[in-house]
Design an enzyme around this catalytic site. Structure first.
Site, PDB file in Angstrom:
ATOM      1  N   SER A 149      41.912  46.050  37.439  1.00  0.00           N
ATOM      2  CA  SER A 149      42.575  45.071  38.295  1.00  0.00           C
ATOM      3  C   SER A 149      42.741  45.631  39.692  1.00  0.00           C
ATOM      4  CB  SER A 149      43.935  44.698  37.725  1.00  0.00           C
ATOM      5  OG  SER A 149      44.857  45.711  38.054  1.00  0.00           O
ATOM      6  N   LYS A 150      43.120  44.740  40.568  1.00  0.00           N
ATOM      7  CA  LYS A 150      43.299  45.085  41.968  1.00  0.00           C
ATOM      8  C   LYS A 150      44.196  46.315  42.125  1.00  0.00           C
ATOM      9  CE  LYS A 150      44.656  42.669  46.132  1.00  0.00           C
ATOM     10  NZ  LYS A 150      44.983  41.393  46.723  1.00  0.00           N
ATOM     11  N   ARG A 151      45.175  46.402  41.264  1.00  0.00           N
ATOM     12  CA  ARG A 151      46.134  47.505  41.361  1.00  0.00           C
ATOM     13  C   ARG A 151      45.493  48.880  41.138  1.00  0.00           C
ATOM     14  NH1 ARG A 151      49.447  45.438  37.253  1.00  0.00           N
ATOM     15  NH2 ARG A 151      48.280  43.555  37.616  1.00  0.00           N
TER      16      ARG A 151
END
Ligand code: GLU
Length: 477
Positions: free
Chosen positions: A249-251
């Site tokens: 994910s983006k994180r």
């Protein structure tokens, strides 16, 4: 079958997730393989999520990576506009057609009423409350300005089945399908509606996208059926995971093309690696140029199982691409990395020559060459090299001679410096490797460095070289 038409339909979120880039890549490769067309469509119906510059980022990334679309907002085509917000009227027209045929209905329920619906496992399913409103009454209420949405009227019995090229037959009980919203109260379509209308109107006959849409596809198929339109072929792709449990994910900071470029990966390596996330060629090769990917790509090679994003493998592939770059191309690419840090003060061509074959990513340069500017006291055990028969005692004996020899090198370059050190080893009747080892340790204070003594001396220059050797002599007491 008629000419294949695939598409990439990103939402402009300001961020091109590598899962999205993979969809674009596979859709492009499949279209090219079959002489078909690849189309770009921007799905921006969620106006609340609009991000400045996000659309340009999508164009730029696709053009930069060579994933060229035959039709799209900035290149045109016969099926435009290719931006959903510019197609608003189409959606309402088709939603009304569904209302006419009984496959959809107007809904006036307030947020309060929806919030009061029974909670079943965390979801409040719509109860078809407004379906019983006679059409004339609904139209009158709309004319009076009452807020409404249009909902799909799902069958309550039976099941819907379709075939996915990767995952096989998928069946969903119709009773599990909610009467989803097709047109929102702001007049915009939902993704769930717009994707079907656009795919049909744009002649898309093969839909490739992430597995998260696998279970919504029966709803879309009911829409195709309600209009009497042919369903497209579906190819859903496996999830990309960070590890066995978590999706990338983006994180994670590694999830977008931009992130990877910023970390010093080459676009060729990124595309090559992304191609392998969920697909493998019949011959199991791993390093493949874009042209090879075009030749080898085959949908039968798409895997069902999740693929794990492995930064080490990407780095390995990247190092292969870095090694095969010409010196000029490497220098050009390395320039911003060099100019952005202390490396700027050195001769760029020399730095590039020293490091090109010794890095996996451009970002590593800064760390790996730090010894060019940082030098201090170090453990004299570093002089020990059993194979070369070198140790601190020998260093103490020969470093003054190394210093004198180098002082007398007229033209300061790698070749002359290397020659001088080799000559000295003969004069001292000492192993060549021992002299080179001791000189390199004295110059860097490190057990291992990219490059040998003469290459490093050439870069740091005569004054610094002699100063460092002087300090090394002092240290040995
Ligand atoms: N706009 C959707 C997304 O960005 C596209 C899904 C699809 O390909 O149909 O996930």
């Amino acid at each position: 079958m008629s000419q294949l038409r695939t598409r990439f339909a990103p939402s402009p979120t300001g961020y091109l997730h590598i899962g999205g880039l993979r969809t674009a890549l596979y859709s492009y490769l499949y279209a090219k393989k079959t002489d078909g067309k690849f189309i770009l469509r921007i799905e921006d119906t969620d106006q609340g999520r609009y991000v400045d510059g996000a659309v340009e980022l999508i164009y730029r990334t696709l053009h930069e990576t060579g994933i060229e679309y035959d039709e799209g907002p900035d290149v045109g085509g016969d099926y435009g506009p290719y931006i959903q917000s510019q197609r608003k009227n189409e959606y309402l027209y088709y939603a009304k057609k569904l209302v006419e045929s009984g496959h959809a209905y107007y809904c006036f329920c307030t947020e309060e009423r929806l919030a009061a619906l029974p909670d079943v496992n965390g979801a409040r399913r719509y109860d078809k409350h407004c379906m019983s409103i006679p059409k004339e009454e609904a139209e009158r209420r709309i004319a009076q300005g009452e807020k409404y949405v249009i909902r799909q009227n799902m069958p309550t019995v039976g099941s819907t089945t379709y075939h996915d090229v990767v995952y096989g037959d998928i069946t969903i009980e119709n009773s599990e399908l909610e009467d989803q919203i097709l047109i929102k109260s702001d007049g915009m379509p939902t993704y769930n509606f717009a994707n079907v209308i656009d795919d049909h109107l744009m002649g898309i006959n093969c839909v490739m996208r992430g597995i998260e849409y696998l279970s919504s596809t029966p709803k879309y198929n009911l829409l195709y059926d309600a209009f009497g339109w042919a369903r497209p072929t579906y190819i859903h792709m496996p999830p990309i995971m960070k590890d066995a449990q978590h999706k990338l994910s983006k994180r994670n900071g590694d999830a977008s093309y931009e992130d990877l470029i910023k970390k010093g990966f080459l676009k060729e390596a990124i595309i090559n690696y992304i191609a392998l996330l969920g697909w493998s060629p019949k011959d199991d090769s791993e390093k493949m140029s874009f042209d090879e990917l075009k030749r080898k790509f085959d949908v039968s090679g798409i895997n069902k199982s999740p693929s794990i994003f492995d930064p080490m493998k990407l780095a390995w592939l990247n190092s292969l691409y870095i090694k095969e770059m010409s010196a000029e191309a490497f220098a050009e690419y390395a320039t911003p990395w060099i100019d952005g840090c202390y490396l700027k003060q050195f001769d760029k061509a020399l730095v590039c020559k020293l490091i090109q074959s010794r890095i996996e990513t451009f970002a590593e340069m800064e760390e790996k060459l730090r010894f060019l500017t940082e030098y201090g006291s170090f453990d004299s055990e570093l002089y020990v090299n059993q194979k070369q028969k070198a140790d601190a005692e020998l260093a103490k004996q020969i470093l003054p001679a190394i210093k004198t020899k180098l002082e007398n090198v007229a033209e300061w370059n790698n070749q002359n410096l290397f020659g001088a050190l080799v000559e000295l080893s003969a004069e001292l009747e000492c192993k060549k490797g021992a002299v080179l080892w001791i000189a390199r340790v004295a110059l860097t204070g490190l057990a291992a460095t990219p490059g040998g003594a003469s290459e490093i001396a050439e870069i740091i220059g005569k004054a610094e070289t002699l100063e460092r050797i002087g300090l090394a002599i002092e240290q040995l007491g």
